[in-house]
Design a protein around this motif. Sequence first.
Motif, mmCIF file in Angstrom:
data_model
loop_
_atom_site.group_PDB
_atom_site.id
_atom_site.type_symbol
_atom_site.label_atom_id
_atom_site.label_comp_id
_atom_site.label_asym_id
_atom_site.label_seq_id
_atom_site.Cartn_x
_atom_site.Cartn_y
_atom_site.Cartn_z
ATOM 1 N N TYR A 152 90.255 50.935 -4.293
ATOM 2 C CA TYR A 152 90.219 49.502 -4.016
ATOM 3 C C TYR A 152 91.465 48.832 -4.585
ATOM 4 O O TYR A 152 92.088 49.325 -5.518
ATOM 5 C CB TYR A 152 88.981 48.863 -4.648
ATOM 6 N N CYS A 185 97.164 52.426 2.381
ATOM 7 C CA CYS A 185 96.586 53.322 1.388
ATOM 8 C C CYS A 185 97.300 54.671 1.479
ATOM 9 O O CYS A 185 97.586 55.154 2.588
ATOM 10 C CB CYS A 185 95.094 53.487 1.679
ATOM 11 N N MET A 192 86.695 56.626 -2.700
ATOM 12 C CA MET A 192 87.130 55.273 -2.369
ATOM 13 C C MET A 192 88.174 54.800 -3.371
ATOM 14 O O MET A 192 88.116 55.126 -4.558
ATOM 15 C CB MET A 192 85.952 54.310 -2.407
ATOM 16 N N GLU A 245 91.726 51.971 5.825
ATOM 17 C CA GLU A 245 91.708 50.758 5.020
ATOM 18 C C GLU A 245 90.870 49.676 5.690
ATOM 19 O O GLU A 245 90.685 49.671 6.908
ATOM 20 C CB GLU A 245 93.120 50.185 4.826
ATOM 21 N N ARG A 283 90.044 41.590 -1.434
ATOM 22 C CA ARG A 283 89.792 42.932 -1.940
ATOM 23 C C ARG A 283 89.965 43.919 -0.797
ATOM 24 O O ARG A 283 89.251 43.842 0.212
ATOM 25 C CB ARG A 283 88.385 43.056 -2.514
ATOM 26 N N GLN A 326 92.022 44.920 -5.789
ATOM 27 C CA GLN A 326 91.613 43.540 -5.959
ATOM 28 C C GLN A 326 92.865 42.694 -6.162
ATOM 29 O O GLN A 326 93.634 42.945 -7.097
ATOM 30 C CB GLN A 326 90.689 43.392 -7.170
ATOM 31 N N SER A 374 89.889 47.848 0.617
ATOM 32 C CA SER A 374 89.200 49.107 0.386
ATOM 33 C C SER A 374 89.866 50.205 1.198
ATOM 34 O O SER A 374 90.389 49.950 2.278
ATOM 35 C CB SER A 374 87.722 49.004 0.790
ATOM 36 N N CYS A 375 89.799 51.416 0.672
ATOM 37 C CA CYS A 375 90.325 52.584 1.375
ATOM 38 C C CYS A 375 89.331 53.714 1.213
ATOM 39 O O CYS A 375 88.971 54.076 0.085
ATOM 40 C CB CYS A 375 91.677 52.975 0.810
ATOM 41 N N GLY A 423 89.612 45.203 4.803
ATOM 42 C CA GLY A 423 89.593 44.080 3.881
ATOM 43 C C GLY A 423 90.741 43.107 3.999
ATOM 44 O O GLY A 423 90.775 42.088 3.298
ATOM 45 N N ARG A 430 89.064 52.975 -8.453
ATOM 46 C CA ARG A 430 88.593 54.020 -7.542
ATOM 47 C C ARG A 430 87.192 54.449 -7.930
ATOM 48 O O ARG A 430 86.771 54.323 -9.076
ATOM 49 C CB ARG A 430 89.537 55.216 -7.532
#
Length: 123
Positions: free
Chosen positions: A79, A95, A77, A6, A19, A81, A21-22, A8, A71
């Motif tokens: 995400y 994640c 990936m 992960e 946001r 938000q 991310s993974c 962010g 995704r």
Amino acid sequence: QVQLVESGGGLVQPGGSLRLSCAASGSIFSINVMAWYRQAPGKEREAVAVITSGGDTNYADSVKGRFTISRENAKNMVYLQMNSLKPEDTGVYYCNGHLLEAVGTGPRYRELWGQGTLVTVSS
């Protein structure tokens, strides 16, 4: 070796956005469900949002209308938000992924967790 990483997290004021991310990496055959969980200080880990390989989503009541999970299957990936953040959104966000690892004897089911990223909502 397959893994989830992960990024962010950080410090944000109430009402702000972040946001997450993974990234899934390694010998991945396919990825099914991916999700975000969080754990607030002194509380149990809870599911925040989930997304299937087909893009169907579901959210915890506490984040509906504020958080959006998405995704990119081609990039492995996912995400999160997060908008209109509140102090009660503070915690470590993890994640989670259900996937098939490509191994010599054939695909192997794995459930993976990332190491977590800290989100702090405070003024």
